[in-house]
Motif scaffolding. Sequence first.
Motif, PDB file in Angstrom:
ATOM      1  N   ALA A  57      -5.325 -18.067   2.990  1.00  0.00           N
ATOM      2  CA  ALA A  57      -5.518 -16.977   3.782  1.00  0.00           C
ATOM      3  C   ALA A  57      -4.060 -16.439   3.494  1.00  0.00           C
ATOM      4  CB  ALA A  57      -5.412 -17.252   5.053  1.00  0.00           C
ATOM      5  N   LYS A  58      -2.792 -17.180   3.436  1.00  0.00           N
ATOM      6  CA  LYS A  58      -1.616 -16.597   3.223  1.00  0.00           C
ATOM      7  C   LYS A  58      -1.599 -15.953   1.512  1.00  0.00           C
ATOM      8  CE  LYS A  58       3.283 -18.032   2.549  1.00  0.00           C
ATOM      9  NZ  LYS A  58       4.216 -19.284   2.605  1.00  0.00           N
ATOM     10  N   MET A  59      -2.186 -16.520   0.601  1.00  0.00           N
ATOM     11  CA  MET A  59      -2.302 -15.988  -0.584  1.00  0.00           C
ATOM     12  C   MET A  59      -3.001 -14.796  -0.586  1.00  0.00           C
ATOM     13  SD  MET A  59      -2.434 -19.119  -3.013  1.00  0.00           S
ATOM     14  CE  MET A  59      -4.158 -19.048  -3.153  1.00  0.00           C
ATOM     15  N   SER A  60      -4.181 -14.492   0.120  1.00  0.00           N
ATOM     16  CA  SER A  60      -4.712 -13.387   0.439  1.00  0.00           C
ATOM     17  C   SER A  60      -4.059 -12.259   1.005  1.00  0.00           C
ATOM     18  CB  SER A  60      -6.064 -13.761   1.159  1.00  0.00           C
ATOM     19  OG  SER A  60      -6.954 -12.538   1.528  1.00  0.00           O
ATOM     20  N   TYR A  61      -3.322 -12.678   2.002  1.00  0.00           N
ATOM     21  CA  TYR A  61      -2.326 -11.579   2.678  1.00  0.00           C
ATOM     22  C   TYR A  61      -1.360 -11.236   1.662  1.00  0.00           C
ATOM     23  CZ  TYR A  61       1.194  -9.874   5.947  1.00  0.00           C
ATOM     24  OH  TYR A  61       1.922  -8.868   6.468  1.00  0.00           O
ATOM     25  N   GLU A  62      -0.746 -12.058   1.018  1.00  0.00           N
ATOM     26  CA  GLU A  62       0.313 -11.508  -0.063  1.00  0.00           C
ATOM     27  C   GLU A  62      -0.120 -10.817  -1.133  1.00  0.00           C
ATOM     28  OE1 GLU A  62       1.955 -15.419  -0.876  1.00  0.00           O
ATOM     29  OE2 GLU A  62       3.255 -15.561   0.732  1.00  0.00           O
ATOM     30  N   ASN A  63      -1.227 -11.261  -1.612  1.00  0.00           N
ATOM     31  CA  ASN A  63      -2.145 -10.265  -2.548  1.00  0.00           C
ATOM     32  C   ASN A  63      -2.291  -8.771  -2.114  1.00  0.00           C
ATOM     33  OD1 ASN A  63      -3.519  -9.759  -4.835  1.00  0.00           O
ATOM     34  ND2 ASN A  63      -5.434 -10.607  -4.064  1.00  0.00           N
ATOM     35  N   LYS A  64      -2.800  -8.729  -0.684  1.00  0.00           N
ATOM     36  CA  LYS A  64      -2.999  -7.584  -0.262  1.00  0.00           C
ATOM     37  C   LYS A  64      -1.637  -6.805  -0.068  1.00  0.00           C
ATOM     38  CE  LYS A  64      -4.208  -5.354   4.065  1.00  0.00           C
ATOM     39  NZ  LYS A  64      -4.604  -5.629   5.550  1.00  0.00           N
ATOM     40  N   LEU A  65      -0.309  -7.447   0.126  1.00  0.00           N
ATOM     41  CA  LEU A  65       0.755  -6.666   0.169  1.00  0.00           C
ATOM     42  C   LEU A  65       1.013  -6.055  -1.318  1.00  0.00           C
ATOM     43  CD1 LEU A  65       2.838  -8.608   2.707  1.00  0.00           C
ATOM     44  CD2 LEU A  65       1.672  -6.461   3.011  1.00  0.00           C
ATOM     45  N   THR A  66       0.923  -6.935  -2.336  1.00  0.00           N
ATOM     46  CA  THR A  66       1.269  -6.702  -3.720  1.00  0.00           C
ATOM     47  C   THR A  66       0.476  -5.653  -4.211  1.00  0.00           C
ATOM     48  OG1 THR A  66       1.803  -8.836  -3.982  1.00  0.00           O
ATOM     49  CG2 THR A  66       1.352  -7.910  -5.765  1.00  0.00           C
ATOM     50  N   ARG A  67      -0.894  -5.713  -3.765  1.00  0.00           N
ATOM     51  CA  ARG A  67      -1.590  -4.548  -4.252  1.00  0.00           C
ATOM     52  C   ARG A  67      -1.291  -3.032  -3.454  1.00  0.00           C
ATOM     53  NH1 ARG A  67      -6.142  -7.858  -2.643  1.00  0.00           N
ATOM     54  NH2 ARG A  67      -6.531  -6.354  -1.211  1.00  0.00           N
ATOM     55  N   GLN A  68      -0.836  -3.094  -2.342  1.00  0.00           N
ATOM     56  CA  GLN A  68      -0.090  -1.912  -1.764  1.00  0.00           C
ATOM     57  C   GLN A  68       0.610  -1.394  -2.380  1.00  0.00           C
ATOM     58  OE1 GLN A  68      -0.050  -3.272   2.422  1.00  0.00           O
ATOM     59  NE2 GLN A  68      -2.083  -2.745   2.779  1.00  0.00           N
ATOM     60  N   ALA A  69       1.813  -2.289  -2.611  1.00  0.00           N
ATOM     61  CA  ALA A  69       3.014  -2.191  -3.485  1.00  0.00           C
ATOM     62  C   ALA A  69       2.888  -1.415  -4.495  1.00  0.00           C
ATOM     63  CB  ALA A  69       4.175  -3.110  -3.383  1.00  0.00           C
ATOM     64  N   LEU A  70       1.901  -2.019  -5.418  1.00  0.00           N
ATOM     65  CA  LEU A  70       1.546  -1.388  -6.856  1.00  0.00           C
ATOM     66  C   LEU A  70       0.790  -0.159  -6.700  1.00  0.00           C
ATOM     67  CD1 LEU A  70       0.020  -4.755  -8.749  1.00  0.00           C
ATOM     68  CD2 LEU A  70       2.180  -3.496  -9.088  1.00  0.00           C
ATOM     69  N   GLN A  71       0.160  -0.047  -5.708  1.00  0.00           N
ATOM     70  CA  GLN A  71      -0.638   1.323  -5.544  1.00  0.00           C
ATOM     71  C   GLN A  71       0.504   2.347  -4.910  1.00  0.00           C
ATOM     72  OE1 GLN A  71      -3.432   2.778  -6.136  1.00  0.00           O
ATOM     73  NE2 GLN A  71      -4.693   1.060  -6.255  1.00  0.00           N
ATOM     74  N   SER A  72       1.650   2.157  -4.452  1.00  0.00           N
ATOM     75  CA  SER A  72       2.509   3.150  -4.195  1.00  0.00           C
ATOM     76  C   SER A  72       3.500   3.253  -5.219  1.00  0.00           C
ATOM     77  CB  SER A  72       3.363   2.376  -3.059  1.00  0.00           C
ATOM     78  OG  SER A  72       4.495   3.089  -2.639  1.00  0.00           O
ATOM     79  N   LEU A  73       3.798   2.347  -6.055  1.00  0.00           N
ATOM     80  CA  LEU A  73       4.406   2.410  -7.243  1.00  0.00           C
ATOM     81  C   LEU A  73       3.599   3.477  -8.193  1.00  0.00           C
ATOM     82  CD1 LEU A  73       6.935   1.693  -9.000  1.00  0.00           C
ATOM     83  CD2 LEU A  73       5.907  -0.463  -9.815  1.00  0.00           C
ATOM     84  N   LYS A  74       2.611   3.208  -8.287  1.00  0.00           N
ATOM     85  CA  LYS A  74       1.616   4.045  -9.222  1.00  0.00           C
ATOM     86  C   LYS A  74       1.654   5.507  -8.885  1.00  0.00           C
ATOM     87  CE  LYS A  74      -3.144   4.811 -10.051  1.00  0.00           C
ATOM     88  NZ  LYS A  74      -4.546   4.564  -9.412  1.00  0.00           N
ATOM     89  N   LYS A  75       1.402   5.531  -7.702  1.00  0.00           N
ATOM     90  CA  LYS A  75       1.652   7.032  -6.792  1.00  0.00           C
ATOM     91  C   LYS A  75       3.122   7.568  -7.526  1.00  0.00           C
ATOM     92  CE  LYS A  75      -1.689   6.529  -3.207  1.00  0.00           C
ATOM     93  NZ  LYS A  75      -1.946   6.379  -1.888  1.00  0.00           N
ATOM     94  N   GLU A  76       4.056   6.909  -7.334  1.00  0.00           N
ATOM     95  CA  GLU A  76       5.213   7.291  -7.676  1.00  0.00           C
ATOM     96  C   GLU A  76       5.184   7.560  -9.001  1.00  0.00           C
ATOM     97  OE1 GLU A  76       7.576   8.562  -5.477  1.00  0.00           O
ATOM     98  OE2 GLU A  76       6.191   8.145  -3.937  1.00  0.00           O
ATOM     99  N   ILE A  77       4.882   6.962  -9.942  1.00  0.00           N
ATOM    100  CA  ILE A  77       4.934   6.936 -11.310  1.00  0.00           C
ATOM    101  C   ILE A  77       4.127   8.366 -11.868  1.00  0.00           C
ATOM    102  CG2 ILE A  77       4.372   6.063 -13.578  1.00  0.00           C
ATOM    103  CD1 ILE A  77       5.127   3.164 -12.315  1.00  0.00           C
ATOM    104  N   LEU A  78       3.042   8.613 -11.327  1.00  0.00           N
ATOM    105  CA  LEU A  78       2.252   9.724 -11.612  1.00  0.00           C
ATOM    106  C   LEU A  78       2.853  11.092 -11.176  1.00  0.00           C
ATOM    107  CD1 LEU A  78      -1.179   8.402 -10.643  1.00  0.00           C
ATOM    108  CD2 LEU A  78      -0.352   8.763 -12.873  1.00  0.00           C
TER     109      LEU A  78
END
Length: 105
Positions: A57-78
């Motif tokens: 569950a902890k790894m799933s939560y951390e994975n979710k946060l990482t995906r959100q951060a990557l999505q945000s970074l991707k939007k900024e790069i675009l």
Amino acid sequence: MSSGELSSFMESLGISTDDVRTLFMLLDSEHKGLIDLDEFVSGCMQLHGPAKSMQMAKMSYENKLTRQALQSLKKEILKMRKGLKPSNKTSTYTQEDEDTTTEHF
């Protein structure tokens, strides 16, 4: 319910209370800093079992946060990419590139 009673109750369900901060973070699904009865029951049902469940569950939560951060970074790069002035060469970036990138997230 006292903290000792809660700890005993959680242990009886097979939920480790060794890392209380992580347990709270996982149960607080709405990220309000509070856990209501529904979150508590739902979270406990998901975490029922050995400590391995808590780690998953902890790894799933951390994975979710990482995906959100990557999505945000991707939007900024675009945004930055769109703001760049094109050079004399024609740009090879297309909408298809953006669609392909999205598939990985």
